[in-house]
Design an enzyme around this catalytic site. Structure first.
Site, PDB file in Angstrom:
ATOM      1  N   ARG A  21       0.812  -1.340  -0.018  1.00  0.00           N
ATOM      2  CA  ARG A  21      -0.091  -0.012   0.085  1.00  0.00           C
ATOM      3  C   ARG A  21       0.651   1.298   0.019  1.00  0.00           C
ATOM      4  O   ARG A  21       1.689   1.403   0.849  1.00  0.00           O
ATOM      5  CB  ARG A  21      -0.939   0.211   1.064  1.00  0.00           C
ATOM      6  CG  ARG A  21      -2.062  -1.238   1.315  1.00  0.00           C
ATOM      7  CD  ARG A  21      -2.704  -1.090   2.532  1.00  0.00           C
ATOM      8  NE  ARG A  21      -3.154  -2.352   2.983  1.00  0.00           N
ATOM      9  CZ  ARG A  21      -4.355  -2.598   3.015  1.00  0.00           C
ATOM     10  NH1 ARG A  21      -5.327  -2.047   2.444  1.00  0.00           N
ATOM     11  NH2 ARG A  21      -4.885  -3.888   3.188  1.00  0.00           N
ATOM     12  N   SER A 188     -19.342  -2.126   2.528  1.00  0.00           N
ATOM     13  CA  SER A 188     -18.532  -1.188   1.627  1.00  0.00           C
ATOM     14  C   SER A 188     -17.984  -1.297   0.383  1.00  0.00           C
ATOM     15  O   SER A 188     -17.590  -0.582  -0.081  1.00  0.00           O
ATOM     16  CB  SER A 188     -17.478  -0.630   2.782  1.00  0.00           C
ATOM     17  OG  SER A 188     -16.499  -1.710   3.012  1.00  0.00           O
ATOM     18  N   HIS A 216     -21.754   2.843   6.601  1.00  0.00           N
ATOM     19  CA  HIS A 216     -21.830   3.521   5.253  1.00  0.00           C
ATOM     20  C   HIS A 216     -23.094   3.691   4.883  1.00  0.00           C
ATOM     21  O   HIS A 216     -23.209   4.232   3.533  1.00  0.00           O
ATOM     22  CB  HIS A 216     -21.441   2.370   4.453  1.00  0.00           C
ATOM     23  CG  HIS A 216     -19.970   1.990   4.484  1.00  0.00           C
ATOM     24  ND1 HIS A 216     -18.822   2.868   4.053  1.00  0.00           N
ATOM     25  CD2 HIS A 216     -19.256   0.937   5.210  1.00  0.00           C
ATOM     26  CE1 HIS A 216     -17.733   2.137   4.605  1.00  0.00           C
ATOM     27  NE2 HIS A 216     -17.946   1.417   5.251  1.00  0.00           N
ATOM     28  N   THR A 244     -20.732   5.771  12.358  1.00  0.00           N
ATOM     29  CA  THR A 244     -19.583   6.656  12.545  1.00  0.00           C
ATOM     30  C   THR A 244     -19.904   7.941  12.340  1.00  0.00           C
ATOM     31  O   THR A 244     -20.954   8.433  11.616  1.00  0.00           O
ATOM     32  CB  THR A 244     -18.403   6.226  11.336  1.00  0.00           C
ATOM     33  OG1 THR A 244     -17.343   6.863  11.482  1.00  0.00           O
ATOM     34  CG2 THR A 244     -19.019   6.215   9.829  1.00  0.00           C
ATOM     35  N   LYS A 247     -17.714   9.413   7.936  1.00  0.00           N
ATOM     36  CA  LYS A 247     -18.007   9.002   6.887  1.00  0.00           C
ATOM     37  C   LYS A 247     -19.345  10.213   6.128  1.00  0.00           C
ATOM     38  O   LYS A 247     -18.701  11.364   5.726  1.00  0.00           O
ATOM     39  CB  LYS A 247     -18.359   7.709   6.297  1.00  0.00           C
ATOM     40  CG  LYS A 247     -17.034   7.066   6.670  1.00  0.00           C
ATOM     41  CD  LYS A 247     -17.415   5.429   6.468  1.00  0.00           C
ATOM     42  CE  LYS A 247     -16.383   4.636   7.011  1.00  0.00           C
ATOM     43  NZ  LYS A 247     -15.150   4.349   6.686  1.00  0.00           N
ATOM     44  N   THR A 277      -9.085   8.582  26.061  1.00  0.00           N
ATOM     45  CA  THR A 277      -9.467  10.030  26.003  1.00  0.00           C
ATOM     46  C   THR A 277     -10.574  10.248  24.997  1.00  0.00           C
ATOM     47  O   THR A 277     -10.502   9.739  23.971  1.00  0.00           O
ATOM     48  CB  THR A 277      -8.142  10.857  25.650  1.00  0.00           C
ATOM     49  OG1 THR A 277      -7.141  10.516  26.725  1.00  0.00           O
ATOM     50  CG2 THR A 277      -8.601  12.447  25.499  1.00  0.00           C
ATOM     51  N   THR A 362      -8.669  -6.890   1.560  1.00  0.00           N
ATOM     52  CA  THR A 362      -9.848  -6.082   1.769  1.00  0.00           C
ATOM     53  C   THR A 362     -11.095  -6.871   0.888  1.00  0.00           C
ATOM     54  O   THR A 362     -12.244  -6.660   1.366  1.00  0.00           O
ATOM     55  CB  THR A 362      -9.584  -4.536   1.489  1.00  0.00           C
ATOM     56  OG1 THR A 362      -8.349  -4.006   1.966  1.00  0.00           O
ATOM     57  CG2 THR A 362     -10.417  -3.705   1.760  1.00  0.00           C
TER      58      THR A 362
HETATM   59  N1  PMP Z   1     -17.378  -0.512  10.080  1.00  0.00           N
HETATM   60  C1  PMP Z   1     -17.406  -0.517   8.780  1.00  0.00           C
HETATM   61  C2  PMP Z   1     -18.269  -1.446   8.039  1.00  0.00           C
HETATM   62  C3  PMP Z   1     -16.589   0.064   7.888  1.00  0.00           C
HETATM   63  O1  PMP Z   1     -16.070   0.058   6.682  1.00  0.00           O
HETATM   64  C4  PMP Z   1     -15.479   0.921   8.827  1.00  0.00           C
HETATM   65  C5  PMP Z   1     -14.476   2.104   8.272  1.00  0.00           C
HETATM   66  N2  PMP Z   1     -14.014   1.801   7.043  1.00  0.00           N
HETATM   67  C6  PMP Z   1     -15.570   0.835  10.201  1.00  0.00           C
HETATM   68  C7  PMP Z   1     -16.771   0.263  10.817  1.00  0.00           C
HETATM   69  C8  PMP Z   1     -14.884   2.096  11.139  1.00  0.00           C
HETATM   70  O2  PMP Z   1     -15.293   3.057  11.210  1.00  0.00           O
HETATM   71  P1  PMP Z   1     -14.377   4.248  11.256  1.00  0.00           P
HETATM   72  O3  PMP Z   1     -13.697   4.632  10.006  1.00  0.00           O
HETATM   73  O4  PMP Z   1     -15.004   5.494  12.039  1.00  0.00           O
HETATM   74  O5  PMP Z   1     -13.391   3.781  12.338  1.00  0.00           O
END
Ligand code: PMP
Length: 403
Positions: A21, A188, A216, A244, A247, A277, A362
């Protein structure tokens, strides 16, 4: 052991497989999304970003930026500690109330990332509910898998998005044992969406607690951005909705929304919450502004769907293969890791377009792809430039276009 040698050999292996990467050194430009400055070997230049998970461009929204500036001026930079020592800020409290309301739940609990929300919540629930069996979709995110693994609870994996297999798996579990059903809404990488209602029916029939990752989807789907569960009128059927702030909402941080007792339980037992924290107040203030904005405004959601349709139509016209799905994620299929990396490099070097290649682990080997994420801020000219560049490169690297 020669540690350095070992590390280099392992990295060489990644290079050979085309899986090494490389992170592009990008400087996002406030107010100019999806443009960014790329700091390459020959100096800085402007590029167009097509793979951001700031799906709606909310990380550049003026209300969000103003809220963050205001909170920095009002509260300073950091939170000052973990929540249970000195790190609970009024913005955390307001944001949790807003998120609970968004999902129609009694309470919400913030974490420092979506990853940590999943890891901490699932590991706590699965390890603390006596005799719990976790029933988990085969394609769940790494943060869910790791949280479940850490719990050491028994785990049963069901075939991705498959209610028939889920039924078989639930039938095979001792009915007296508590069960935790964990899955996502929008996945995703393929952009497919779970049959949430069918999963909820099964959970009810077999007495399982339901946990959905809407990372997502929050901000993007539903009349107020409450995710696919809101769009489908199902929020009340999910015990835990995880999301989250990074995104659709464009900033950083994660959360769960659930009953007051569930949030209190996780707050009280999850080490990933207790010992870290808390989010800087400015991030919480920015997220609050973003959630409030997307509750009221349809402009970003409608704009994104429009751009997604436009990208798909142009790809079809150019014969570039992409995976059909019902979401905003457009996977352009390459099917080879080295080619995938090469196309991404050519897009950047020759066309000033940034799309990161997505390779194993991935996605499965042979399904390597460019994951295109159109935002409401991509103009027609950006789409023309992207598809024109892909069409030019496609033939040069020896890939076939549909007639
Ligand atoms: N769940 C899924 C399905 C994700 O794709 C991701 C991040 N790519 C996360 C949780 C993690 O979220 P964050 O990027 O806020 O740590």
């Amino acid at each position: 052991m020669d540690y350095e040698m070992f590390f280099r050999q392992e990295l060489d292996g990644l290079h050979k497989e085309g899986r090494y990467r490389v992170f592009a050194d990008l400087e996002r430009k406030a107010g100019q999304f999806p443009r960014a400055t790329f700091h390459g070997t020959e100096g800085p230049r402007d590029v167009t970003v097509w793979c951001s998970n700031d799906y709606l461009g909310m990380g550049q929204n003026p209300d969000v930026l103003a809220a963050m500036h205001g909170a920095i001026d009002g509260c300073g930079a950091g939170a000052g500690g973990t929540r249970n020592i000195s790190g609970t800020n009024h913005y955390h409290v307001l944001l949790e109330r807003e998120l609970a309301e968004l999902h129609g739940k009694e309470a919400a609990l913030l974490f420092n990332s979506g990853y940590m929300s999943n890891w901490a919540s699932l590991s706590t629930l699965a390890s603390r509910i006596p005799g719990c069996v976790v029933v988990t979709d085969a394609l769940n995110h790494a943060s869910m898998i790791e949280g479940i693994r850490h719990s050491r609870a028994d785990k049963v994996v069901f075939a991705h998005n498959d209610p028939d297999d889920l039924r078989r798996k639930l039938q095979a579990i001792d009915p007296r044992r508590p069960k935790l059903l964990a899955f996502e809404s929008v996945y995703s990488m393929d952009g497919d969406i779970a049959p949430i209602a069918a999963f909820c029916d099964l959970a009810e029939e077999f007495g399982a607690m339901t946990y959905i990752d809407e990372v997502h989807a929050v901000g993007l789907y539903g009349p107020r951005g409450g995710g696919v569960t809101e769009r489908e009128g199902l929020s009340h059927r999910l015990d835990v909705i995880e999301g989250t702030l990074a995104k659709g909402f464009g900033i950083m941080g994660g959360y769960i929304a659930a009953s007051a007792a569930t949030c209190d339980f996780i707050r009280s037992f999850a080490s990933g919450f207790i010992f870290s924290t808390s989010l800087p107040p400015a991030l919480a203030a920015g997220a609050l502004a973003s959630v409030r904005h997307l509750k009221a405004s349809q402009t970003e959601r409608a704009g994104q769907q429009d751009r997604v349709a436009a990208v798909r139509a142009r790809l079809d016209a150019a014969g570039i293969p992409h995976m059909p799905n019902p979401s905003h994620i457009v996977p352009v299929m390459v099917g080879d890791p080295v080619l995938c990396k090469r196309i991404s490099d050519e897009l950047l070097e020759r066309f000033d377009i940034y799309v990161q290649p997505i390779n194993y682990p991935t996605v499965p080997r042979g399904t390597e792809r460019l994951r295109i994420t159109p935002s409401p801020l991509h103009a027609d000219a950006d789409i023309e430039a992207l598809v024109g560049a892909l069409a030019a490169i496609w033939g040069q690297v020896g890939l076939r276009r549909a007639a």
